[in-house]
Design a protein around this motif. Structure first.
Motif, PDB file in Angstrom:
ATOM      1  N   LYS B 249      37.150  45.879  28.347  1.00 41.96           N
ATOM      2  CA  LYS B 249      38.339  45.115  28.597  1.00 41.96           C
ATOM      3  C   LYS B 249      39.353  44.400  29.242  1.00 41.96           C
ATOM      4  CE  LYS B 249      40.668  48.986  27.665  1.00 41.96           C
ATOM      5  NZ  LYS B 249      38.804  50.351  26.990  1.00 41.96           N
ATOM      6  N   THR B 250      39.143  45.716  30.714  1.00 43.10           N
ATOM      7  CA  THR B 250      39.508  44.371  31.638  1.00 43.10           C
ATOM      8  C   THR B 250      38.634  43.331  31.614  1.00 43.10           C
ATOM      9  OG1 THR B 250      39.713  47.258  32.391  1.00 43.10           O
ATOM     10  CG2 THR B 250      39.386  45.102  34.528  1.00 43.10           C
ATOM     11  N   MET B 251      37.171  43.280  31.739  1.00 44.01           N
ATOM     12  CA  MET B 251      36.306  42.214  32.310  1.00 44.01           C
ATOM     13  C   MET B 251      36.684  40.956  31.584  1.00 44.01           C
ATOM     14  SD  MET B 251      34.062  42.607  34.652  1.00 44.01           S
ATOM     15  CE  MET B 251      32.631  41.816  34.791  1.00 44.01           C
ATOM     16  N   GLY B 271      49.380  51.227  34.514  1.00 44.16           N
ATOM     17  CA  GLY B 271      47.849  52.311  34.486  1.00 44.16           C
ATOM     18  C   GLY B 271      46.992  52.608  34.980  1.00 44.16           C
ATOM     19  N   GLU B 272      46.607  50.621  35.763  1.00 41.14           N
ATOM     20  CA  GLU B 272      44.767  50.986  35.696  1.00 41.14           C
ATOM     21  C   GLU B 272      44.382  51.074  36.751  1.00 41.14           C
ATOM     22  OE1 GLU B 272      42.570  51.173  33.145  1.00 41.14           O
ATOM     23  OE2 GLU B 272      44.580  51.450  31.986  1.00 41.14           O
ATOM     24  N   ARG B 273      43.565  50.986  37.323  1.00 39.10           N
ATOM     25  CA  ARG B 273      42.875  51.011  38.559  1.00 39.10           C
ATOM     26  C   ARG B 273      43.059  50.739  40.103  1.00 39.10           C
ATOM     27  NH1 ARG B 273      39.185  51.415  34.646  1.00 39.10           N
ATOM     28  NH2 ARG B 273      37.985  52.896  34.194  1.00 39.10           N
ATOM     29  N   GLY B 274      43.234  50.940  41.220  1.00 36.44           N
ATOM     30  CA  GLY B 274      43.636  50.080  42.206  1.00 36.44           C
ATOM     31  C   GLY B 274      42.174  49.038  42.534  1.00 36.44           C
ATOM     32  N   ASN B 275      41.423  49.284  42.185  1.00 35.71           N
ATOM     33  CA  ASN B 275      40.350  48.587  42.991  1.00 35.71           C
ATOM     34  C   ASN B 275      39.940  47.351  41.746  1.00 35.71           C
ATOM     35  OD1 ASN B 275      39.461  49.928  45.133  1.00 35.71           O
ATOM     36  ND2 ASN B 275      37.832  51.646  43.950  1.00 35.71           N
ATOM     37  N   GLU B 276      40.939  47.341  40.419  1.00 35.24           N
ATOM     38  CA  GLU B 276      40.760  46.338  40.016  1.00 35.24           C
ATOM     39  C   GLU B 276      41.270  45.173  40.174  1.00 35.24           C
ATOM     40  OE1 GLU B 276      39.034  48.780  35.737  1.00 35.24           O
ATOM     41  OE2 GLU B 276      41.335  48.031  35.831  1.00 35.24           O
ATOM     42  N   LEU B 277      41.752  45.991  40.886  1.00 37.23           N
ATOM     43  CA  LEU B 277      43.568  44.798  41.805  1.00 37.23           C
ATOM     44  C   LEU B 277      42.438  44.040  43.329  1.00 37.23           C
ATOM     45  CD1 LEU B 277      46.199  46.883  40.603  1.00 37.23           C
ATOM     46  CD2 LEU B 277      46.457  44.281  40.109  1.00 37.23           C
ATOM     47  N   ALA B 339      47.985  42.014  30.321  1.00 32.57           N
ATOM     48  CA  ALA B 339      48.569  43.285  30.573  1.00 32.57           C
ATOM     49  C   ALA B 339      47.397  44.452  30.573  1.00 32.57           C
ATOM     50  CB  ALA B 339      50.288  44.102  30.351  1.00 32.57           C
ATOM     51  N   ASP B 340      47.411  44.746  31.368  1.00 29.99           N
ATOM     52  CA  ASP B 340      46.057  45.885  31.405  1.00 29.99           C
ATOM     53  C   ASP B 340      46.503  47.147  31.676  1.00 29.99           C
ATOM     54  OD1 ASP B 340      43.426  47.212  31.126  1.00 29.99           O
ATOM     55  OD2 ASP B 340      42.699  46.078  32.487  1.00 29.99           O
ATOM     56  N   SER B 341      47.061  48.298  30.936  1.00 29.12           N
ATOM     57  CA  SER B 341      46.870  48.742  29.328  1.00 29.12           C
ATOM     58  C   SER B 341      48.414  48.952  29.246  1.00 29.12           C
ATOM     59  CB  SER B 341      45.446  49.675  28.997  1.00 29.12           C
ATOM     60  OG  SER B 341      45.566  49.741  28.104  1.00 29.12           O
TER      61      SER B 341
HETATM   62 MG   LIG Z   1      39.882  48.573  32.481  1.00 25.02          MG
END
Ligand SMILES: [Mg+2]
Ligand SMILES: Nc1ncnc2c1ncn2[C@@H]1O[C@H](COP(=O)(O)OP(=O)(O)OP(=O)(O)O)[C@@H](O)[C@H]1O
Lengths: 461, 604
Positions: B249-251, B271-277, B339-341
């Protein structure tokens, strides 16, 4: 005021103690509870109003009586004293020594809950860690600062796998070793003993801090233990510049303790009786792994959890998977075929792998190669499935090749010795050797150049 | 710890109970929705319900350490955002506090009670008034005052706030100003003087007004074949990406953020991961926008409430995001908000509802879940702005169903609301077939409009080819079921060719690695060229089989491997090479045809 002891219990139920209000108890404040025998218990304020204060008691409220219970508010949250002397020591969930040695005295004291890391302050983890285990290095590479759980189940060798990772993990060209924080919740004495002797025999014990709460220790202490352990890890990583490897086992026991209090408090349950906030609560723990800008150290987190009834959709593995950066899933089927480590390849994943492998980190063919292995192995599992229905003899030549590949992949790539440490290059070369059981036209995830360079199809079958 | 104290004055109140992120306060004259500042730490919260003598506040920050009796101050405004130049390139938390600034103030961990303004107050912007800015003229809400070059690619259009209008008394000439400088003095209908600055505030839970909704017509191009070609989305549309953890989803959302042909992209990490930002913050400045040729960060901004940040601000973050998206829409831009998620947002809603003791209806969610979701997605759309421009907000929400079960409340309600559904499949992800978008479960209601665009801009045969490909894929799924029951021998040659061709489509067209330098973005022309080639190959092959050629002769052509790799061997600008490749292939097929036609042994 905080020196006062109150005798104002109004009710007790399970791990919850209801007290009269009017004491200005702060949310999260630590309390000390003395029973009629003078024994002290630990608790924490989880709700506070002018009329009533609710305290969660780690050792439960069993045998407390309303008249003869004295409560002292300590005026501070749960804090951990930090010092380099923690290395080599064993503590309980709230940081008290368990090794008959004196407590840590230090003027560096931190709230175990920490505060959320500012996402803008993080540094993206990208340094490949070689664990020497092919299924991890080749297919689900771990990088420094990643949170990568092991999804296991009862009777599977997750402890041996974790110990092997701890023993072998290193950066291919970096001598600096990991410092280890080991956190155990609700596990048996023999499990912690196993780790302790592992650390001892590999000579790393002096670089390990252990926090243990055994199966017969107070359940509620499990709620604070991972936070205590990660507070220690943060200190070691960001203040003492260590690369820290944190192993936490078993997160399922943690989540069960959480469910127990949630039920006592009457929180609205979501799935399987777990409270709706289990996700955020787990995230508060898992997100403490990582790297931050301008700090040398890092926190790599390997939580171990057992999937109740081997069910990966159970809330505990499910929510964990939604938070962590991948998962290593263990398979009962491989285990019963005596394959160690029984890593179930298809559902395993490392999300940070994509930025930590390839030309600059491992070898340029690594990304394509691992994708090809996934594709070929899942294709091969389909062939095996078909063979079980119509019989292997009935398979097409093509499917027979895949069948052969599946067996070889499991017995040579997945399977390895507990002391066998394969370099990443050995792992990649082995992968090509196995892919050479398949003709080049079956390999569309790798480039034609890579096939020319590494693939050696000799026909056959 | 401080003793309780109640200072006089009606705007001050006190805390009477703390229950996690919910705080009960005693405060006369407080209003529902009002922002409050609580205790010595100055925690920020929002009043969510009023009772006879008390009010309930949800607090955006951790309430640890808060005591009954601490003071509360009403701030007399609802949760609002600052709208003006300086948003692009920034990363904000769930209540629009700038996280880079916060890092300067409090280091790597976020301290509580910080009060930082969202927009930089010191920075000078070069303001160019419009020619219409003339003393004595009347300005209406939404009209243009002038422009500021916000980034190299984006011109920020300074608008009259939607709810203000009046006669121009005085205005500033072109020049460098901070956002606090008064650019225009207006006299409103009551004769009051209004000051207009470069920025204004807007309450996030109120959709910004526009003149009219318009019909969306333009597809949102994402450069992802399975999305653009098979399940298209329109600018101003609403889409959801559901899938179990790790399905991609994020990808998908990051790929859209990278390659979309919209003007502005807002990425909300809810509400997702810090590293993704961090991934975005580190990579976007280096990437170039394929449409403008400039750094992607110039058109991008972020809202981040990561999973370890306070839950209540997570609920707010979606509204903070969509309000900022609407603001750029009002300037006449096409905006995409991912918007994730949205599941994490719904869970935040559930958490507060649970603590309020509201009746849970399904899996703990309150009864108003569906209506809140619908109201959020309703803020997507293609519109005429108050000043007559056109702009759009496209909303794309990830959905994270527990256990990957699409029948759970958030997924099932979302599915009713959105028009494009990109369903991610675990078996595909396990086989590393990325993007793991299922061709069975996904749908798009926008095909009819997209078809017009593709016919006009790319090729009239688009819709036909798309249908042929989808039909091949469904036929092949059916055939695979048969094979799994009785083995491959049961299939006819033609059926085996269907299986082969469907596989070719899956591997050569549907699979698209986000990590492949060439294939990460596939231009519409190349998408069509690949699709066309594969359908053509299938059809020609079918004819040869009719003539008696064995399937093996077709599958053993070395071109099979090449076609699968064309996506990453031929760039978007090298379609002539693709053309040449096809020509050669057709020639080869003609030779085979000649072989069988001359032996004159067509199969029955
Ligand atoms: Mg994700
Ligand atoms: N298009 C793609 N190309 C290459 N790799 C991909 C693609 N999509 C997904 N992946 C791989 O799958 C992994 C998981 O994807 P992603 O993080 O987007 O999952 P997710 O659905 O957002 O999971 P979660 O719900 O846990 O956040 C990625 O880290 C990447 O390795």
């Amino acid at each position: 005021m905080k020196q006062l002891e109150y005798r104002h219990v109004t009710a007790a139920r399970g791990s919850l103690l209801f007290l009269k209000g009017g004491t200005d108890a702060a949310l999260g404040e630590r309390v000390s509870i003395r029973d009629k025998d003078g024994t002290l218990r630990n608790g924490q304020v989880i709700r506070s109003s002018e009329q009533m204060v609710l305290v969660q008691v780690f050792e439960s409220t069993d045998h407390l009586d309303i008249e003869n219970t004295w409560v002292r508010y300590l005026g501070e949250p749960f804090e951990l004293a930090l010092s380099p002397d923690m290395l080599g020591r064993v503590f309980n969930g709230i940081g008290q020594p368990r090794d008959n040695r004196p407590p840590i005295i230090s003027n560096i004291v931190r709230n175990v809950n920490g505060a959320p890391v500012n996402p803008a302050a993080r540094a993206y983890p990208r340094e490949f860690i070689q664990t020497g285990i092919s299924t991890i290095d080749g297919l689900n590479s771990l990088v420094r600062g990643q949170k990568l759980p092991v999804f296991s189940a009862s009777g599977l060798p997750h402890n041996r796998l974790a110990a092997q990772i701890v023993r072998q993990a290193k950066l291919p060209d970096d001598a600096s070793n990991f410092v280890i924080v080991f956190a155990a919740m609700g596990v048996s004495y023999s499990d912690t003993q196993f780790f302790q002797s592992e650390f001892e025999s590999s000579g790393v014990l002096r670089n390990v801090v252990m926090f243990t709460n055994l199966a017969n220790d107070p359940t509620m202490e499990r709620l604070i233990l991972p936070r205590t352990a990660l507070t220690a890890a943060e200190y070691l990583a960001y203040e003492l510049d260590h690369h820290v490897l944190v192993v936490i086992t078993d997160m399922t026991n943690y989540a069960e303790a959480l469910r127990e209090v949630a039920t006592e408090k009457g929180d609205v349950p979501s799935r399987k009786g777990y409270p709706g906030y289990l996700y955020s609560d787990l995230a508060e723990i898992y997100e403490r792994a990582g790297r931050v800008q301008n700090r040398h150290g890092s926190i790599t987190l390997i939580p171990i959890l057992s999937m109740p009834s081997d069910d990966i959709t159970h809330p505990i593995p499910d929510l964990t998977g939604y938070i962590t950066e991948g998962q290593i899933v263990l398979s009962r089927e491989l285990h019963s075929k005596s394959i160690y480590p029984p890593v179930n390849v298809p559902p395993s994943l490392s999300r940070l792998m994509k930025d930590g492998i390839g030309r600059d980190f491992t070898r340029s063919d690594h990304p394509h190669l691992s994708s090809q292995l996934y594709a070929s192995y899942t294709r091969a599992l389909e062939a095996r499935n078909l063979a079980s229905i119509i019989g292997a003899e009935e398979l097409s030549q093509r499917d027979q090749r895949f069948l052969k590949f599946a067996d070889a992949f499991e017995s040579r790539f997945i399977q390895q010795g507990e002391d066998e440490e394969r370099s990443i290059i050995e792992t990649l070369d082995l992968a090509w050797e196995l892919l050479s059981l398949l003709p080049p036209e079956e390999l569309s995830r790798v480039t034609e150049e890579e096939i020319q360079k590494y693939h050696s199809w000799e026909g056959g079958l | 710890m401080p003793q309780s104290m109640v200072r006089g004055g009606s705007s001050m109140g006190k805390v009477i109970e703390i229950n996690g992120p919910l705080v009960t306060i005693e405060q006369p004259n407080i209003r529902n929705g009002e922002q409050v500042r609580i205790g010595t730490l100055g925690l920020i919260g929002e009043v969510i319900s009023l009772h006879k003598n008390s009010a309930l506040v949800q607090v955006y920050e951790s309430t640890e350490g808060l005591q009954p009796g601490e003071t509360v101050e009403g701030l007399q405004h609802p949760l609002s955002v600052e709208l003006g130049p300086g948003l692009l390139g920034e990363i904000f938390d769930g209540v629009q506090r700038p996280l880079q600034k916060i890092m300067e103030l409090s280091g790597e961990q976020i301290a509580r009670g910080l009060s930082v303004s969202s927009l930089d107050r010191e920075k000078l912007w070069h303001f160019i008034p419009t020619e219409k800015l003339v003393v004595g003229e009347t300005l209406h809400g939404g009209e243009l005052l002038g422009t500021v070059q916000e980034t190299k690619t984006i011109q920020h259009r300074i608008l009259v706030p939607p709810n203000q209008q009046g006669e121009i008394i005085e205005h500033a000439p072109e020049g460098d100003y901070t956002i606090e400088a008064v650019l225009v003095h207006l006299r409103d209908a009551e004769g009051e003087i209004q000051e207009l600055k470069m920025y204004h505030q807007w309450p996030v839970r109120t959709p910004r007004p526009y003149r009219a909704r318009t019909q969306s017509e333009q597809p949102l191009i994402t450069g992802q074949r399975i999305l653009d070609t098979f399940f298209p989305l329109l600018k101003g549309g609403k889409a959801a990406v559901p899938g179990p953890f790790g399905a991609g989803k994020t990808m998908v959302q990051q790929q859209i953020a990278r390659w979309t042909n919209a003007d502005i992209v807002l990425y909300v990490g809810c509400g997702e991961r810090g590293n993704e930002l961090v991934d975005i913050l580190e990579t976007f400045p280096q990437l170039t926008d394929p449409h403008s040729g400039r750094s992607l960060m110039e058109r991008t901004f972020l809202v981040a409430n990561t999973s370890n940040m306070p839950v209540v601000a997570r609920e707010a973050s979606i509204y903070v995001g969509v309000t900022m998206a609407e603001y750029y829409r009002d300037q006449g831009y096409d905006v995409v908000m991912v918007a994730d998620s949205t599941s994490r947002w719904a869970e935040a809603l559930r958490e507060v509802a649970g603590r309020l003791g509201q009746m849970p209806v399904e899996e703990g969610y309150p009864a108003y879940l569906a209506s809140r979701l619908a109201a959020f997605y309703e803020r997507a759309g293609s519109i005429h702005t108050l000043s007559g421009d056109s702009g759009s907000v496209t909303l794309i929400g990830a959905v994270s169903p527990p256990g990957g079960d699409f029948s759970e409340p958030v997924t099932s309600h979302t599915k009713e609301i959105i028009r494009t559904f990109w369903a991610l499949s675990k078996p595909l992800a396990d086989a590393r077939h990325y993007p793991a978008v299922s061709w069975i479960e996904s749908f798009s209601d926008y095909e009819a409009q997209a078809k017009l665009w593709w016919a006009e801009e790319v090729d009239p045969a688009w819709s036909e080819r798309r249908k042929q490909a989808l039909s091949l894929l469904t036929q092949s799924d059916e055939l695979e079921r048969i094979v799994n029951l009785v083995g491959p021998e049961a299939l006819s040659s033609k059926q085996r060719w269907v299986l082969e061709s469907a596989n070719l489509i899956k591997e050569g067209l549907l699979q698209q690695s986000a990590l492949d330098e060439v294939d990460s973005y596939c231009a519409p022309q190349k998408q069509f060229a690949l699709l066309d080639l594969m359908i053509h190959f299938y059809q020609q092959g079918e004819r040869l089989i009719d003539l008696g050629a064995p399937v093996e002769q077709l599958t053993q052509l070395p071109e099979n491997g090449k076609i699968r790799r064309l996506k990453s061997t031929i760039g978007n600008e090298q379609l002539d090479q693709l053309q040449a490749f096809s020509q050669q292939l057709w020639k080869k097929l003609e030779q085979i045809q000649a072989e069988y036609a001359s032996t004159g042994e067509p199969q029955p």
